[in-house]
Design an enzyme around this catalytic site. Structure first.
Site, PDB file in Angstrom:
ATOM      1  CG  ASN A  10      34.978  41.858  68.914  1.00  0.00           C
ATOM      2  OD1 ASN A  10      34.022  42.259  68.251  1.00  0.00           O
ATOM      3  ND2 ASN A  10      36.226  42.252  68.691  1.00  0.00           N
ATOM      4  CE  LYS A  12      37.525  39.794  66.248  1.00  0.00           C
ATOM      5  NZ  LYS A  12      38.876  39.356  65.909  1.00  0.00           N
ATOM      6  CG  HIS A  96      39.712  44.780  68.108  1.00  0.00           C
ATOM      7  ND1 HIS A  96      40.366  44.279  67.012  1.00  0.00           N
ATOM      8  CD2 HIS A  96      39.357  43.703  68.867  1.00  0.00           C
ATOM      9  CE1 HIS A  96      40.393  42.945  67.100  1.00  0.00           C
ATOM     10  NE2 HIS A  96      39.790  42.583  68.206  1.00  0.00           N
ATOM     11  CD  GLU A  98      39.842  42.318  64.047  1.00  0.00           C
ATOM     12  OE1 GLU A  98      38.676  42.716  64.233  1.00  0.00           O
ATOM     13  OE2 GLU A  98      40.202  41.147  64.301  1.00  0.00           O
ATOM     14  CD  GLU A 166      41.435  41.217  71.802  1.00  0.00           C
ATOM     15  OE1 GLU A 166      40.717  40.214  71.913  1.00  0.00           O
ATOM     16  OE2 GLU A 166      41.206  42.122  70.990  1.00  0.00           O
ATOM     17  N   GLY A 172      42.434  35.481  65.477  1.00  0.00           N
ATOM     18  CA  GLY A 172      41.876  34.857  64.279  1.00  0.00           C
ATOM     19  C   GLY A 172      42.822  33.902  63.575  1.00  0.00           C
ATOM     20  CB  SER A 212      43.344  31.731  68.876  1.00  0.00           C
ATOM     21  OG  SER A 212      43.533  32.282  67.584  1.00  0.00           O
TER      22      SER A 212
HETATM   23  O1  LIG Z   1      40.028  39.871  68.370  1.00  0.00           O
HETATM   24  C1  LIG Z   1      39.571  39.080  69.184  1.00  0.00           C
HETATM   25  C2  LIG Z   1      38.575  39.526  70.172  1.00  0.00           C
HETATM   26  O2  LIG Z   1      38.451  40.914  70.195  1.00  0.00           O
HETATM   27  C3  LIG Z   1      39.973  37.664  69.191  1.00  0.00           C
HETATM   28  O3  LIG Z   1      39.541  37.090  68.034  1.00  0.00           O
HETATM   29  P1  LIG Z   1      39.628  35.486  67.871  1.00  0.00           P
HETATM   30  O4  LIG Z   1      39.082  34.912  69.151  1.00  0.00           O
HETATM   31  O5  LIG Z   1      38.778  35.183  66.681  1.00  0.00           O
HETATM   32  O6  LIG Z   1      41.072  35.164  67.692  1.00  0.00           O
END
Ligand SMILES: O=C(CO)COP(=O)(O)O
Length: 253
Positions: A10, A12, A96, A98, A166, A172, A212
């Site tokens: 992803n 983002k 997601h 976010e 997740e 992150g 992560s």
């Molecule tokens: O949100 C994520 C994948 O959709 C995970 O993000 P990170 O791997 O940067 O922690």
């Protein structure tokens, strides 16, 4: 068994045309197991999808990061499931954290989106996961069950769904869930699916972990029986994404 390992990247809201081309070159040159062992999907921002689709090796596939909840029309700024199908994009990430947190997408809205995307022929990576507060309050299992329930309420065929667990506190942050923590939630989720959907879907649905994941921790996580792959953020923009794809071979040992 027969749950094929799944690794999604992803990206983002990151990247320039040049950076995207560089990542794709790295992926195209990577030595990884065949499609019979691992399914690889990368998810660029919408605007880069045509470039990535054109340049990316044919054994890797593309996912959008979101799509509109219903048929397209007067919804400024949105991209419809039909448009993704029209472009030949096979996958979409929905729900997601976010988007749930920053854009206030509710469980019901996410369920509606998953159902609509599936109805148009897209395959869906449906994301769920608890916040740190919820984990500390001991409500992780209940929270992910509730999120899954809102999806299950609208979905009758799970063949084209991958569930991505997740935990928000791991995204992150560099604070990855321990293999035992990931396995515990994946087992709970599979049991929920067993009890509320069917034994067949519980056995076949892929539950992948995100938060992560990197080249250093992927193997141990992949070694967990109910971790069927990963959804990777930050590390999917780097060469170590190739190591994460290769962690699929852990399953064969
Ligand atoms: O949100 C994520 C994948 O959709 C995970 O993000 P990170 O791997 O940067 O922690």
């Amino acid at each position: 068994m027969g749950r094929k390992f799944f690794v999604g990247g992803n990206w983002k809201c990151n990247g320039t045309t040049e950076e995207v081309k560089k990542i794709v070159t790295t992926l195209n040159e990577a030595k990884v197991p065949g499609e019979d062992v691992v399914e690889v999907v990368v998810s660029p921002p919408f605007v880069f999808i045509p470039t990535v689709k054109t340049l990316l090796r044919p054994d890797f596939h593309v996912a959008a990061q979101n799509c509109w909840v219903r048929k397209g029309g007067a919804y400024t700024g949105e991209v419809s499931a039909e448009m993704l199908v029209n472009l030949g994009v096979p996958w979409v990430i929905i729900g997601h954290s976010e988007r749930r947190q920053i854009l206030q997408e509710t469980n019901e809205f996410v369920g509606d989106k998953v159902a609509y995307a599936l109805s148009q022929g897209l395959k869906v990576i449906a994301c769920i996961g608890e916040t740190l507060e919820q984990r500390e309050a001991g409500t992780t299992a209940a929270v992910v069950a509730e999120q899954t329930k809102a999806i299950a309420a609208k979905v009758s065929n799970w063949d084209n769904v991958v569930l991505a667990y997740e935990p928000v506190w791991a995204i992150g942050t560099g604070k990855v869930a321990t293999p035992a923590q990931a396995q515990e939630v994946h087992v709970d989720l599979r049991k929920w699916v067993h009890d509320n959907v069917s034994a067949e879907v519980a056995a076949s649905v892929r539950i992948i972990y995100g938060g992560s994941v990197n080249g250093g921790n992927c193997k141990e996580l992949a070694g967990q029986a109910d971790v069927d792959g990963f959804l990777v953020g930050g590390a999917s923009l780097k060469a170590e994404f190739v190591d994460i794809i290769n962690s699929a071979t852990v399953k064969k040992n």
